[in-house]
Design a protein around this motif. Structure first.
Motif, PDB file in Angstrom:
ATOM      1  N   LEU A 157       0.845  -1.198   0.000  1.00 39.12           N
ATOM      2  CA  LEU A 157       0.000   0.000   0.000  1.00 39.12           C
ATOM      3  C   LEU A 157       0.877   1.243   0.000  1.00 39.12           C
ATOM      4  O   LEU A 157       1.773   1.384   0.831  1.00 39.12           O
ATOM      5  CB  LEU A 157      -0.907   0.014   1.234  1.00 39.12           C
ATOM      6  N   ASP A 158       0.591   2.134  -0.934  1.00 41.72           N
ATOM      7  CA  ASP A 158       1.288   3.419  -1.038  1.00 41.72           C
ATOM      8  C   ASP A 158       0.516   4.460  -0.239  1.00 41.72           C
ATOM      9  O   ASP A 158      -0.605   4.821  -0.591  1.00 41.72           O
ATOM     10  CB  ASP A 158       1.374   3.814  -2.518  1.00 41.72           C
ATOM     11  N   GLU A 159       1.141   4.957   0.846  1.00 38.48           N
ATOM     12  CA  GLU A 159       0.507   6.031   1.619  1.00 38.48           C
ATOM     13  C   GLU A 159       1.258   7.349   1.499  1.00 38.48           C
ATOM     14  O   GLU A 159       0.893   8.308   2.168  1.00 38.48           O
ATOM     15  CB  GLU A 159       0.372   5.630   3.084  1.00 38.48           C
ATOM     16  N   SER A 160       2.271   7.411   0.663  1.00 36.38           N
ATOM     17  CA  SER A 160       2.903   8.699   0.421  1.00 36.38           C
ATOM     18  C   SER A 160       1.999   9.572  -0.441  1.00 36.38           C
ATOM     19  O   SER A 160       1.787  10.750  -0.140  1.00 36.38           O
ATOM     20  CB  SER A 160       4.256   8.518  -0.277  1.00 36.38           C
TER      21      SER A 160
ATOM     22  N   PHE B 108      -2.750   9.533   2.098  1.00 32.93           N
ATOM     23  CA  PHE B 108      -2.663   9.016   3.466  1.00 32.93           C
ATOM     24  C   PHE B 108      -4.042   8.530   3.903  1.00 32.93           C
ATOM     25  O   PHE B 108      -5.003   9.299   3.930  1.00 32.93           O
ATOM     26  CB  PHE B 108      -2.160  10.114   4.389  1.00 32.93           C
ATOM     27  N   PHE B 109      -4.141   7.262   4.270  1.00 29.20           N
ATOM     28  CA  PHE B 109      -5.426   6.673   4.630  1.00 29.20           C
ATOM     29  C   PHE B 109      -5.672   6.649   6.131  1.00 29.20           C
ATOM     30  O   PHE B 109      -6.812   6.741   6.571  1.00 29.20           O
ATOM     31  CB  PHE B 109      -5.532   5.257   4.069  1.00 29.20           C
TER      32      PHE B 109
ATOM     33  N   VAL C 295      -5.949   1.231   7.592  1.00 29.15           N
ATOM     34  CA  VAL C 295      -4.884   0.237   7.481  1.00 29.15           C
ATOM     35  C   VAL C 295      -5.240  -1.015   8.277  1.00 29.15           C
ATOM     36  O   VAL C 295      -5.048  -2.145   7.812  1.00 29.15           O
ATOM     37  CB  VAL C 295      -3.535   0.820   7.938  1.00 29.15           C
TER      38      VAL C 295
ATOM     39  N   TRP D 277       4.710  -1.662   3.196  1.00 26.42           N
ATOM     40  CA  TRP D 277       4.144  -0.339   3.507  1.00 26.42           C
ATOM     41  C   TRP D 277       5.030   0.743   2.899  1.00 26.42           C
ATOM     42  O   TRP D 277       6.132   1.006   3.395  1.00 26.42           O
ATOM     43  CB  TRP D 277       4.073  -0.190   5.014  1.00 26.42           C
TER      44      TRP D 277
ATOM     45  N   ARG E  48       5.701   9.835   5.607  1.00 27.34           N
ATOM     46  CA  ARG E  48       4.637   9.447   6.539  1.00 27.34           C
ATOM     47  C   ARG E  48       5.108   8.752   7.813  1.00 27.34           C
ATOM     48  O   ARG E  48       4.281   8.276   8.594  1.00 27.34           O
ATOM     49  CB  ARG E  48       3.646   8.517   5.819  1.00 27.34           C
TER      50      ARG E  48
ATOM     51  N   ASN F 118      -0.076  15.786  -0.716  1.00 25.58           N
ATOM     52  CA  ASN F 118      -0.242  14.457  -1.298  1.00 25.58           C
ATOM     53  C   ASN F 118      -0.211  14.605  -2.813  1.00 25.58           C
ATOM     54  O   ASN F 118       0.102  15.678  -3.324  1.00 25.58           O
ATOM     55  CB  ASN F 118      -1.539  13.784  -0.808  1.00 25.58           C
TER      56      ASN F 118
ATOM     57  N   TYR G 236       2.332   8.920  10.471  1.00 22.88           N
ATOM     58  CA  TYR G 236       2.181   8.013  11.608  1.00 22.88           C
ATOM     59  C   TYR G 236       3.246   8.322  12.650  1.00 22.88           C
ATOM     60  O   TYR G 236       4.440   8.401  12.329  1.00 22.88           O
ATOM     61  CB  TYR G 236       2.311   6.561  11.160  1.00 22.88           C
TER      62      TYR G 236
ATOM     63  N   SER H 116      -1.213   5.020  -5.200  1.00 26.31           N
ATOM     64  CA  SER H 116      -2.383   5.874  -4.926  1.00 26.31           C
ATOM     65  C   SER H 116      -2.415   7.182  -5.709  1.00 26.31           C
ATOM     66  O   SER H 116      -3.029   8.144  -5.266  1.00 26.31           O
ATOM     67  CB  SER H 116      -2.486   6.145  -3.415  1.00 26.31           C
TER      68      SER H 116
END
Length: 537
Positions: A160-163, A166-167, A172, A189, A198, A215, A226, A460
């Motif tokens: 999962l790309d959260e850069s 951001f979810f 998650v 991650w 993140r 983003n 996080y 994402s």
């Protein structure tokens, strides 16, 4: 004699029906047969285990029964009354720690495995059998099955790309729940990239307070990241589900967010990709990144750190004019940027090794010279089989995660307009995900033991909310799970589709904004139409 003959005939027909009936579990177990009767799941359930090492799994199952079916106090035995007993047993340790057996009768179920993770897999199978059974009042009457099961691959991953978007922690955790439900066990991650950083690094707080701003679609979005406590919480949550979490700290490219925070280590970029690289010519860069990796390793006990290593050529043109890099090139006798890139990567890999971690990276690093027993290559460029061949030839372990068909940011239906397609208009529909076979890759022949497994990836760029994530992930996660677990000879797409139907109801109950394979108009495609593009790079 006639009644006896009819009874025998009915018995034979029942046996034939049981033999023909497919086990409704996804991924399909290795061996399964319908047993007689039904097991009743209601408040009269007791979970038993004589092995202290399995007590935590008994507690997990108890919590899941309460969360899913409102069954409470399942761990507490009853003095009287007819009860259903679910027994968790430790058997002889075998070669495959994921293997398990499930035996069901009217009286209950017994899950046996040589390791706790095998018992966990048996638990998820039992839960799925229960979930796909219609409730009768406050009870569920679950058809009994005898199952002997083990996966094809040890590595069944999801990235999962959260850069880029951001979810957050709760989403998650939800993804981890679904991964466990379908027996996926590696969460890669992607926490750093050009749009945003993140992961809290205490020694360099600007990485999140400055680098965490923005983003992919909104460069001014408030900082999102996080904390280290968040990370510990999520890692612990994953561990309860026998999922290892592998962090990615992307380098030397995709570094724009970090360089906004600490420009002293900026290696430059291009007009399209500004400040894209870390500076490989400055000695301070290596210490800076070593500090980051040290904190990262302390948070993730998986023993692996993914260092990226991809697409450096997108933004390393500035190295040609950087005085520090020019000095490095002269000192080492390098003749091109790729040699500089490999030098940088080998130095950072040494840092990871010193932290007693293995290095993971994308397939660009196949050209580097790294210890074979400490290096894992993620082969993602399906148009470059030579890189897969090179990685295997050097003895590296390999994860198979090609864009076609395992990148879930690609559209999944010909009518979809938002998202990626390959240059020939190809996309990743449910069938292509399901039917993929590593055996079809010529480079793998003779190197099968070096293939750890397969991985699906969700970038994402085309995601701006959780609904879009759901739409891209579900139901393709089910097809991928079966491709990762079930032997090719046992896979059958039309029969899989029949087993998929009950899963749609589970998605509905969970209020996911999923793509309905059977009723495509149920949820219209969501996303940003301006992001539509073919993925040719």
């Amino acid at each position: 004699m006639k009644p006896i003959f009819l009874s025998i005939l009915m018995w034979a027909c029942c046996l034939q029906l049981h033999a023909q009936q497919a086990c409704p579990v996804i991924p399909l177990p290795a061996q399964s047969s319908r047993a007689n009767g039904e097991m009743v799941l209601n408040e009269e359930v007791v979970i038993l285990t004589k092995d202290n090492s399995l007590q935590v799994l008994a507690t997990y199952l108890s919590h899941e029964l309460q969360r899913r079916f409102n069954i409470t106090n399942a761990e507490k035995s009853r003095a009287s009354g007819k009860v259903t007993v679910i027994a968790l047993e430790r058997g002889k340790a075998g070669a495959n720690p994921d293997a398990y057996t499930l035996r069901m009768t009217k009286a209950g179920a017994t899950i046996t495995a040589g390791s706790p993770q095998g018992v966990f897999n048996g638990i998820t199978t039992l839960l799925q059998l229960a979930e796909t059974t219609m409730p009768t009042g406050t009870s569920r009457h679950i058809p009994c099955w005898n199952i002997t099961d083990a996966p094809r691959y040890a590595w069944r991953g999801f990235m999962l790309d959260e850069s880029r978007f951001f979810f957050g922690k709760e989403k998650v955790k939800s993804i981890l729940d679904w991964m466990a439900f379908y027996k996926l066990n590696r969460f890669h991650w992607h926490l750093t990239d050009a749009p945003g950083w993140r992961l809290e690094i205490k020694k360099y707080p600007l990485l999140t307070t400055v680098g965490g701003i923005g983003n992919h679609t909104d460069p001014k979005a408030p900082a999102a990241f996080y904390t280290q406590d968040d990370i510990r919480e999520i890692v612990a949550y994953a561990k309860e589900r026998f999922i290892e979490v592998i962090p990615e700290i992307d380098m030397p490219g995709h570094a724009s967010a970090a360089n906004r925070a600490y420009p002293a280590f900026d290696g430059g970029g291009t007009e399209k990709y500004p400040s894209f690289t870390f500076n490989p010519g400055k000695e301070g860069t290596y210490q800076y990144l070593a500090d980051i990796l040290k904190e990262t390793a302390s948070l993730f006990p998986s023993g692996m750190i993914h260092l990226g290593g991809d697409e450096v050529s997108f933004g390393n043109k500035a190295w040609d004019t950087d005085t520090a890099v020019i000095s490095l090139i002269k000192a080492k006798g390098f003749v091109n940027r790729k040699q500089v890139e490999d030098y940088f990567f080998q130095r950072m890999a040494d840092t990871v090794f010193s932290l007693r971690n293995k290095v993971m990276a994308w397939d660009e690093i196949a050209t580097a010279t790294l210890p074979a027993n400490k290096t894992i290559v993620c082969w993602w460029r399906q148009e470059k089989p030579e890189n897969l061949k090179m990685a295997l030839g050097k003895g590296y372990s390999v994860i198979i995660c090609p864009r076609l068909p395992f990148y879930f940011d690609f559209v999944q239906d010909s009518t979809h307009k938002t998202g990626r397609k390959w240059k020939a208009g190809e996309y990743n529909n449910l069938k292509s995900v399901y039917e993929f076979s590593v055996a079809g890759l010529p480079a793998v022949k003779g190197y099968e033991r070096q293939v750890l497994g397969v991985q699906a990836c969700l970038w994402s760029e085309t995601i701006s909310n959780a609904k879009r994530l759901d739409f891209l992930l579900f139901p393709r996660i089910t097809a991928f799970a079966e491709a990762a677990w079930t032997q090719p000879a046992s896979r059958n797409f039309p029969k899989f589709i029949e087993r998929l139907k009950p899963q749609m109801e589970l998605f509905e109950q969970a209020r996911l904004y999923y793509y309905d394979y059977f009723a495509p108009s149920r949820h219209v495609e969501s996303g940003n139409p301006t992001d539509q593009k073919s993925f040719i790079d």
